[in-house]
Structure formats: structure tokens, C-alpha cells
Design a protein around this motif. Structure first.
Motif, PDB file in Angstrom:
ATOM      1  N   MET A   1       0.757  -1.211  -0.095  1.00 54.62           N
ATOM      2  CA  MET A   1      -0.027   0.063  -0.044  1.00 54.62           C
ATOM      3  C   MET A   1       1.102   1.198  -0.151  1.00 54.62           C
ATOM      4  N   ILE A   2       1.969   1.055   0.658  1.00 53.75           N
ATOM      5  CA  ILE A   2       2.950   2.504   0.532  1.00 53.75           C
ATOM      6  C   ILE A   2       4.421   1.820  -0.116  1.00 53.75           C
ATOM      7  N   LYS A   3       5.042   2.683  -0.744  1.00 52.24           N
ATOM      8  CA  LYS A   3       6.134   2.250  -1.271  1.00 52.24           C
ATOM      9  C   LYS A   3       7.412   3.013  -0.390  1.00 52.24           C
ATOM     10  N   ILE A   4       8.195   1.950   0.021  1.00 48.83           N
ATOM     11  CA  ILE A   4       9.253   2.544   1.027  1.00 48.83           C
ATOM     12  C   ILE A   4      10.466   1.851   0.261  1.00 48.83           C
ATOM     13  N   GLU A   5      11.582   2.651  -0.276  1.00 49.89           N
ATOM     14  CA  GLU A   5      12.537   2.084  -0.739  1.00 49.89           C
ATOM     15  C   GLU A   5      13.838   1.914   0.518  1.00 49.89           C
ATOM     16  N   ASP A   6      13.706   2.646   1.618  1.00 44.61           N
ATOM     17  CA  ASP A   6      14.980   2.366   2.599  1.00 44.61           C
ATOM     18  C   ASP A   6      14.890   0.894   3.236  1.00 44.61           C
ATOM     19  N   PRO A   7      15.955   0.025   3.009  1.00 48.59           N
ATOM     20  CA  PRO A   7      15.778  -1.327   3.297  1.00 48.59           C
ATOM     21  C   PRO A   7      15.810  -1.420   5.138  1.00 48.59           C
ATOM     22  N   GLU A   8      16.653  -0.389   5.614  1.00 48.84           N
ATOM     23  CA  GLU A   8      16.553  -0.318   7.037  1.00 48.84           C
ATOM     24  C   GLU A   8      15.259  -0.218   7.706  1.00 48.84           C
ATOM     25  N   SER A  11      12.723  -3.072   7.477  1.00 56.68           N
ATOM     26  CA  SER A  11      12.603  -3.892   8.303  1.00 56.68           C
ATOM     27  C   SER A  11      12.054  -4.051   9.586  1.00 56.68           C
ATOM     28  N   TYR A  12      11.592  -2.750   9.757  1.00 55.65           N
ATOM     29  CA  TYR A  12      10.643  -2.488  10.958  1.00 55.65           C
ATOM     30  C   TYR A  12       9.267  -2.823  10.547  1.00 55.65           C
ATOM     31  N   ILE A  13       8.930  -2.590   9.091  1.00 55.89           N
ATOM     32  CA  ILE A  13       7.482  -2.913   8.753  1.00 55.89           C
ATOM     33  C   ILE A  13       7.095  -4.201   8.518  1.00 55.89           C
ATOM     34  N   PRO A  14       6.193  -4.894   9.405  1.00 53.46           N
ATOM     35  CA  PRO A  14       5.949  -6.329   9.033  1.00 53.46           C
ATOM     36  C   PRO A  14       5.030  -6.560   7.681  1.00 53.46           C
TER      37      PRO A  14
END
Length: 158
Positions: A1-8, A11-14
């Protein structure tokens, strides 16, 4: 639903899988595969906008004669229906709930029609200029303030 590029940050988003159900796109035959009250909930939601079809389904399906209390609450909330669920009820007869809703609507319509009729009668009496506000209030069993408000609102509409 959201686009997050930062791998770090990722890691906090299930990453949970979510299954969405669209009652309007499920065929009635597919719904017959459900063996819980979810079937009745989905059917009710699916046909809640088509009152004639809903009435036919609810009255023809014996499962709607005894719907779990929680399922009834879900139906009430999701469809915006205003039927009564009494505290002591463990099961709800949806046929009766629909009839109660229909009767309540009928009573509200009758009351609104009655009030509109009384308002029109008061306006006709006021137009004749033969009776005081007090006399009209006595005839209609309304307060003088209500008669004056009707007179003001009619004058404001002209």
C-alpha cells in the motif's frame, strides 16, 4: 500500500498478507460454501441496497431465522441498519428485524405526513386572517410559539 525504498526502514514494517472480501463480487453459489454466520453477514451486506431482493433472500433462507448476536451486530454496523438487538438475545431473527425496520419507517413516514398536513392546515387558517394564534393553537393542540414559527417560516419562503 505504501512504497518504501529504504531497506533499514523496511525491516521495521511487518509484511502481513491481508485478504479483502468484496460482498458485491462474490456469487451466491460461492457463498453457499460458507458454513458460518459469515455467509449471512456477506449476503445481507451484498443485498442491503436492494430492499426487495434482501427481503426475498432473508425470508427464503432459514439461516436468517437464527443469526448469531455478534453477526447481527456486524450486519447492523456495516449496513447502517437500525434494527433492535436486545441484551438477552443470543440469536436474532433477521426476518423480524427487517419487518420491525419496515414498520418503524412506515410509522415515521405517517408521522411526517401528519405533521406536514397539520402545517398546511395551519397555513390555510392563517391565510384567512379569522383566528388568532391562540385560537389556532387551541384548535390544533400546538403551542402559540409553534404556530408563530410556522407563520414566520411561510412568510420567509414567499
Amino acid at each position: 500500500m505504501i512504497k518504501i525504498e529504504d531497506p533499514e526502514l523496511l525491516s521495521y514494517i511487518p509484511d502481513y498478507r491481508i485478504n479483502l472480501i468484496s460482498p458485491y463480487s462474490i456469487s451466491d453459489i460461492s457463498l453457499d460454501q460458507f458454513h458460518t454466520s459469515l455467509r449471512e453477514v456477506i449476503l445481507f451486506i451484498k443485498y442491503s441496497k436492494d430492499k426487495n431482493r434482501l427481503r426475498k433472500i432473508v425470508t427464503a433462507d432459514p439461516h436468517f431465522l437464527s443469526v448469531d448476536r455478534k453477526a447481527g451486530q456486524v450486519i447492523k454496523i456495516l449496513t447502517g441498519s437500525d434494527f433492535e438487538i436486545r441484551e438477552e438475545e443470543e440469536k436474532i431473527d433477521m426476518c423480524k428485524a427487517l419487518e420491525d425496520l419496515k414498520e418503524e419507517g412506515r410509522q415515521e413516514g405517517w408521522q411526517e405526513g401528519r405533521q406536514d398536513g397539520i402545517r398546511k392546515l395551519i397555513l390555510k387558517i392563517l391565510a384567512k386572517n379569522q383566528f388568532s394564534y391562540e385560537e389556532i393553537a387551541d384548535m390544533t393542540e400546538m403551542s402559540v410559539e409553534e404556530i408563530m414559527e410556522i407563520d414566520r417560516s411561510a412568510a420567509g419562503q414567499q
